[in-house]
Design a protein around this motif. Structure first.
Motif, PDB file in Angstrom:
ATOM      1  N   UNK A 215      -1.218  11.377  -1.741  1.00  0.00           N
ATOM      2  CA  UNK A 215      -0.025  11.305  -0.896  1.00  0.00           C
ATOM      3  C   UNK A 215       0.907  12.485  -1.133  1.00  0.00           C
ATOM      4  N   UNK A 216       0.325  13.632  -1.491  1.00  0.00           N
ATOM      5  CA  UNK A 216       1.121  14.841  -1.624  1.00  0.00           C
ATOM      6  C   UNK A 216       1.436  15.402  -0.241  1.00  0.00           C
ATOM      7  N   UNK A 217       2.296  16.391  -0.196  1.00  0.00           N
ATOM      8  CA  UNK A 217       2.781  16.922   1.085  1.00  0.00           C
ATOM      9  C   UNK A 217       1.646  17.471   1.941  1.00  0.00           C
ATOM     10  N   UNK A 218       0.748  18.253   1.342  1.00  0.00           N
ATOM     11  CA  UNK A 218      -0.324  18.876   2.114  1.00  0.00           C
ATOM     12  C   UNK A 218      -1.280  17.838   2.680  1.00  0.00           C
ATOM     13  N   UNK A 219      -1.593  16.811   1.895  1.00  0.00           N
ATOM     14  CA  UNK A 219      -2.529  15.800   2.367  1.00  0.00           C
ATOM     15  C   UNK A 219      -1.924  14.975   3.491  1.00  0.00           C
ATOM     16  N   UNK A 233       3.160  16.427  12.993  1.00  0.00           N
ATOM     17  CA  UNK A 233       3.248  16.336  11.539  1.00  0.00           C
ATOM     18  C   UNK A 233       4.516  15.596  11.151  1.00  0.00           C
ATOM     19  N   UNK A 234       4.411  14.816  10.090  1.00  0.00           N
ATOM     20  CA  UNK A 234       5.566  14.124   9.540  1.00  0.00           C
ATOM     21  C   UNK A 234       5.847  14.676   8.148  1.00  0.00           C
ATOM     22  N   UNK A 235       7.117  14.744   7.805  1.00  0.00           N
ATOM     23  CA  UNK A 235       7.469  15.104   6.436  1.00  0.00           C
ATOM     24  C   UNK A 235       6.945  14.036   5.495  1.00  0.00           C
ATOM     25  N   UNK A 236       6.391  14.473   4.362  1.00  0.00           N
ATOM     26  CA  UNK A 236       5.853  13.481   3.427  1.00  0.00           C
ATOM     27  C   UNK A 236       6.961  12.685   2.743  1.00  0.00           C
ATOM     28  N   UNK A 237       8.226  13.050   2.954  1.00  0.00           N
ATOM     29  CA  UNK A 237       9.345  12.255   2.453  1.00  0.00           C
ATOM     30  C   UNK A 237       9.768  11.204   3.465  1.00  0.00           C
ATOM     31  N   UNK A 238       9.113  11.179   4.616  1.00  0.00           N
ATOM     32  CA  UNK A 238       9.448  10.238   5.668  1.00  0.00           C
ATOM     33  C   UNK A 238       8.789   8.890   5.391  1.00  0.00           C
ATOM     34  N   UNK A 239       9.512   7.812   5.659  1.00  0.00           N
ATOM     35  CA  UNK A 239       8.979   6.472   5.401  1.00  0.00           C
ATOM     36  C   UNK A 239       7.709   6.210   6.197  1.00  0.00           C
ATOM     37  N   UNK A 240       7.672   6.638   7.459  1.00  0.00           N
ATOM     38  CA  UNK A 240       6.488   6.419   8.282  1.00  0.00           C
ATOM     39  C   UNK A 240       5.289   7.202   7.739  1.00  0.00           C
ATOM     40  N   UNK A 241       5.538   8.392   7.201  1.00  0.00           N
ATOM     41  CA  UNK A 241       4.442   9.194   6.652  1.00  0.00           C
ATOM     42  C   UNK A 241       3.840   8.517   5.425  1.00  0.00           C
ATOM     43  N   UNK A 242       4.679   7.977   4.551  1.00  0.00           N
ATOM     44  CA  UNK A 242       4.145   7.316   3.357  1.00  0.00           C
ATOM     45  C   UNK A 242       3.444   6.020   3.724  1.00  0.00           C
TER      46      UNK A 242
END
Length: 289
Positions: A215-219, A233-242
């Motif tokens: 669950x790193x940013x690039x992945x 693309x979603x920011x990996x700090x975004x709730x939907x992305x996680x």
């Protein structure tokens, strides 16, 4: 083996409340580390030549042969609760890393293949279509390792931050990060002890991992680009992305190597349980200045 029970007993003996252990265990995943320096019998190999079903052609994409990354004997792997790998047979992972990296929004699986060979299948060592399809063979052994989502992991030993938090002050955090910080403070007051206990029971510094988290940013960026409409693309700090990242699990997760390609084979939990290997996708990364 009841790994959750083993962890629970050890945590209770340390004086940690049962309800807090339950909360922590919701995030804890056991993974399988593969290492050429491990102990025990080999469970597969990185590189080398695969054993393919008799009559099967070497996997390719548009006439481009796909190099073998990994071959693993599922029956020789340690079993992990909640991770629906086949109980026997062989999994083969092929990927053309340079092309997969260059086509970040390619159809999932365009430059990669996951091939499952059931036990009892008549196989033969495949003749590679070219020298670039077969790297140096390295036999690997397996060991269990504890994995947590990035936001629950401890930062670098020499710094008080890591990739998710970046040493942010409270006012600099997003509302989502603030909710996570409150959750850790209020619901997991013994987080350091629980984390140390998990990593102590199942330590591994393996470079190649099956299962766990990626669950790193690039992945996350790669998964969203290949699964969301228009390559969004979603920011990996975004709730939907996680949330999206939690739906996927690594089938084969190469650790990062500076100035080299490395690949993560990902699959949704339900596709893994239904053995839909064609639904796997790859995220290939290249770290360079």
């Amino acid at each position: 083996m009841d790994h959750q029970g083993e962890f629970r007993r050890a945590a209770l003996e340390s004086g940690i409340p049962d309800d807090e252990i339950n909360r922590f265990c919701r995030h804890l995943r056991l993974a399988i580390g593969l290492s050429g320096r491990g102990e025990g019998s080999p469970v597969g190999h990185i590189g080398g030549s695969p054993r393919l079903p008799v009559g099967m052609e070497w996997p390719s994409a548009g006439g481009v042969p796909l190099p073998l990354l990994l071959s693993v004997d599922c029956g020789a792997l340690p079993r992990v609760d909640g991770f629906d790998l086949p109980v026997d047979g062989t999994l083969l992972f092929f990927v053309h890393q340079e092309k997969d990296f260059g086509e970040s929004r390619a159809d999932p699986g365009r430059y990669s293949r996951v091939v499952y060979v059931p036990d009892g299948t008549e196989t033969a060592v495949a003749e590679p279509p070219g020298p670039s399809c077969v790297g140096e063979r390295i036999d690997v052994c397996a060991e269990l390792r504890a994995d947590l989502p990035l936001w629950l992991e401890e930062g670098d030993e020499d710094e008080d931050w890591h990739e998710f938090w970046e040493d942010l002050e409270w006012d600099d955090m997003s509302p989502f990060q603030q909710r996570l910080a409150r959750y850790m403070e209020r619901e997991l007051p013994h987080l350091d002890e629980l984390r140390s206990l998990a990593h102590g029971l199942w330590p591994s510094g393996a470079h190649l991992v099956i299962g766990g988290y990626a669950d790193d940013e690039a992945t996350i960026g790669g998964i969203t680009a290949k699964t969301l409409a228009g390559g969004a693309r979603l920011s990996y700090l975004d709730e939907d992305a996680l949330r999206l990242a939690s739906e996927w699990i690594p089938l084969a997760n190469e650790g990062g190597v500076y100035a080299e390609y490395y690949t993560k084979f990902m699959i949704r939990h339900d596709d893994l349980a239904a053995v839909r290997w064609d639904k796997a996708l790859t995220v290939t990364i290249f770290d360079a200045p």
